[in-house]
Design an enzyme around this catalytic site. Structure first.
Site, PDB file in Angstrom:
ATOM      1  N   CYS A  42       0.824  -1.213   0.000  1.00 24.58           N
ATOM      2  CA  CYS A  42       0.000   0.000   0.000  1.00 24.58           C
ATOM      3  C   CYS A  42       0.853   1.255   0.000  1.00 24.58           C
ATOM      4  CB  CYS A  42      -0.933  -0.008   1.208  1.00 24.58           C
ATOM      5  SG  CYS A  42      -1.889   1.510   1.387  1.00 24.58           S
ATOM      6  N   GLY A 182     -10.674  -3.358 -13.770  1.00 26.92           N
ATOM      7  CA  GLY A 182     -11.015  -3.180 -12.365  1.00 26.92           C
ATOM      8  C   GLY A 182     -10.408  -1.896 -11.824  1.00 26.92           C
ATOM      9  N   ALA A 183     -10.317  -1.799 -10.494  1.00 26.54           N
ATOM     10  CA  ALA A 183      -9.844  -0.569  -9.867  1.00 26.54           C
ATOM     11  C   ALA A 183      -8.455  -0.177 -10.333  1.00 26.54           C
ATOM     12  CB  ALA A 183      -9.874  -0.728  -8.350  1.00 26.54           C
ATOM     13  N   GLY A 270      -5.440  -8.079 -11.770  1.00 23.91           N
ATOM     14  CA  GLY A 270      -5.753  -8.473 -10.401  1.00 23.91           C
ATOM     15  C   GLY A 270      -4.510  -8.862  -9.619  1.00 23.91           C
ATOM     16  N   ALA A 318      -6.844  -1.766   1.526  1.00 20.86           N
ATOM     17  CA  ALA A 318      -5.930  -1.431   2.618  1.00 20.86           C
ATOM     18  C   ALA A 318      -6.673  -1.140   3.914  1.00 20.86           C
ATOM     19  CB  ALA A 318      -5.070  -0.229   2.220  1.00 20.86           C
ATOM     20  N   HIS A 442     -23.616  23.715   3.047  1.00 23.32           N
ATOM     21  CA  HIS A 442     -23.822  24.115   1.651  1.00 23.32           C
ATOM     22  C   HIS A 442     -22.804  25.181   1.273  1.00 23.32           C
ATOM     23  CE1 HIS A 442     -25.905  25.224  -2.053  1.00 23.32           C
ATOM     24  NE2 HIS A 442     -25.791  26.498  -1.669  1.00 23.32           N
TER      25      HIS A 442
END
Length: 468
Positions: A42, A182-183, A270, A318, A442
């Site tokens: 990570c 994928g990610a 992957g 992670a 806001h």
């Protein structure tokens, strides 16, 4: 003499180092065994360096389009070596910080490769040379994962990159095929495309980010197409030939075979659990193709042996690894704690960002027979308009009986931060009424949560009534 401890953690990634710190704070003498830099994948080759790169790409894009915001910027260029140096500084700072955290918690770090030789005994091949034994009442396997290589001709060719290799590039290729939607794949697609690379993204399944809600996947494909990223779903790679600078990738899809020429190829298909050479077989720890088997307490089948993070084959995240580490530490200290997978957020830092938690719309309809859905578009958000990022939407999913929030899905700016509201809503069993009753500041992106809840109950405020 062997080094003795209450806990020995093999691996110092986001699961391992968090587990070690928590165990030590709970009064357990703790040792961490780490062969590489502290922080694991990570910190060193995954989450952190890629996000540093993506931030640089974002700044480059903003500077290049500054005139849209009324700002004149001339002569903008992307300096990849300089971008890489910044990435390295970010990584080294965080890795040193993990070392300082471990030291402050009284955790001893042993530099070397550790493996179980029996339950409670870890042999370490020291980086400095020679072996050392660590004996501990509890051992935690936190060895992470590595890029998976598909059994397809050409993926093992010199120059076909993994995500680790891509971190070391010093030049932006003119063209690239990224295999895997994928990610990991979509994040790299966003990065290289923003720097001017012609990107072709190939995904074997029928949509990008297949774990996400179908509407999110469709919206991301539209946005990528608008950004001139070529997206090929329901398409498989048959062969890769060539060498760096002149690759030929043969893919097959609904229209038959197609050859794609590219200067670079990136494998983003992957990751696989690091279960080899850890001593699992020797210690009798059960594991399968996807990883080490654990229960809700993060215990393996062997008393005193725990496993956390990617090596368990659960969602490879992670933040999940860190929480699993805490659960393991609490149980080792005698405080019973179970892992809850119902409210685990996912965040993908492509452009636009994607984030989600809980059930997709399709999963909710399958589970409950129906679902209550509320959506609010970014284009109707004052913050999104002012920010210059009006693409995307937020979707909330609730059960039809009580209106309990069971899922939230976002594509758009700030999605990775806003998703925390969805996580908390599911964790606290909040309803749509609870979400609409929260007063949001806001103008913010988080306002979309309340607006989507109002839409779900059929009383929209800042959008026209839905025909649903």
């Amino acid at each position: 003499m062997p080094l003795t401890a209450d806990v020995c953690v093999i691996g110092s990634g986001p699961g391992g180092y968090v587990c070690a710190i928590r165990a030590s704070r709970l009064g357990l003498k703790t040792v961490v065994v780490e062969q590489g830099d502290l922080g694991g994948v990570c910190t060193n080759t995954g989450c952190i360096p890629t996000k540093a790169l993506l931030r640089s790409a974002e700044v480059y894009h903003l500077a290049s389009s500054a005139k849209t915001y009324g700002v004149r910027v001339d002569g903008v260029t992307a300096d990849l070596p300089a971008i890489a140096r910044r990435k390295d500084r970010v990584v080294s700072t965080l890795s040193r910080g993990i070392g300082a955290l471990l030291a402050s918690a009284g955790v001893e770090v042993v530099a070397g490769r550790g493996r179980l030789v029996s339950p409670g005994v870890v042999e370490v091949d020291l980086n400095a040379g020679g072996p050392e034994l660590v004996t501990a009442r509890n051992v935690v396997i936190s060895t992470g994962s590595s890029p998976a290589v598909p059994p397809v001709p050409g993926f093992d060719l010199a120059g076909v990159m993994t995500s680790d290799d891509a971190l070391e590039l010093q030049e932006v290729p003119g063209s690239m095929v990224i295999v895997g939607g994928g990610a990991v794949g979509v994040e790299w697609a966003s990065f290289f495309s923003a720097l001017g690379c012609k990107v072709t993204l190939v995904e074997m399944l029928d949509r990008l980010v297949p774990v996400e809600d179908e509407e999110i996947s469709a919206a991301l494909k539209r946005e990528f197409t608008r950004q001139r990223i070529s997206v090929k779903t329901s398409t498989a790679v048959k062969t890769i030939e060539g060498s760096p600078g002149e690759f030929s990738v043969t893919v097959t899809g609904s229209d038959g075979d197609e050859e794609i020429e590219a200067e670079a190829v990136l494998n983003a298909t992957g990751r696989s659990a690091n279960t080899r050479d850890v001593g699992l077989e020797t210690a009798g720890v059960r594991f399968g193709r996807t990883g080490v088997e654990v229960d809700e307490h993060m215990r393996t089948n062997v008393v005193g042996v725990y496993a956390i993070g990617d090596v368990t084959g659960k969602k490879l995240l992670a933040h999940l690894a860190s929480h699993q580490g805490i659960v393991a530490a609490e149980n080792m200290a005698g405080n019973e704690m179970e892992i809850d997978y119902d409210a685990v957020p996912g965040a993908t830092f492509c452009v636009p960002e994607v984030a989600s938690v809980g059930l997709t719309e399709a999963e909710a309809r399958e589970q409950f027979g129906d679902a209550v859905i509320g959506k609010f578009p970014y284009m109707a958000s004052g913050r999104a308009r002012a920010f210059g990022e009006p693409e995307g939407f937020l979707k909330v999913v609730a059960d039809p009986q009580y209106g309990a929030v069971v899922g939230m899905h976002i594509i758009g700016a700030g999605a990775s931060d806003v998703i925390a509201e969805g996580v908390l809503a599911i964790k606290l069993e909040a309803t749509l009424d609870d979400l609409r009753d929260v007063i949001h500041a806001h103008p913010t992106f988080s306002e979309l949560v309340g607006e989507a809840a109002w839409e779900a109950i059929g009383e929209p405020i800042n959008t026209l009534p839905s025909r649903r």
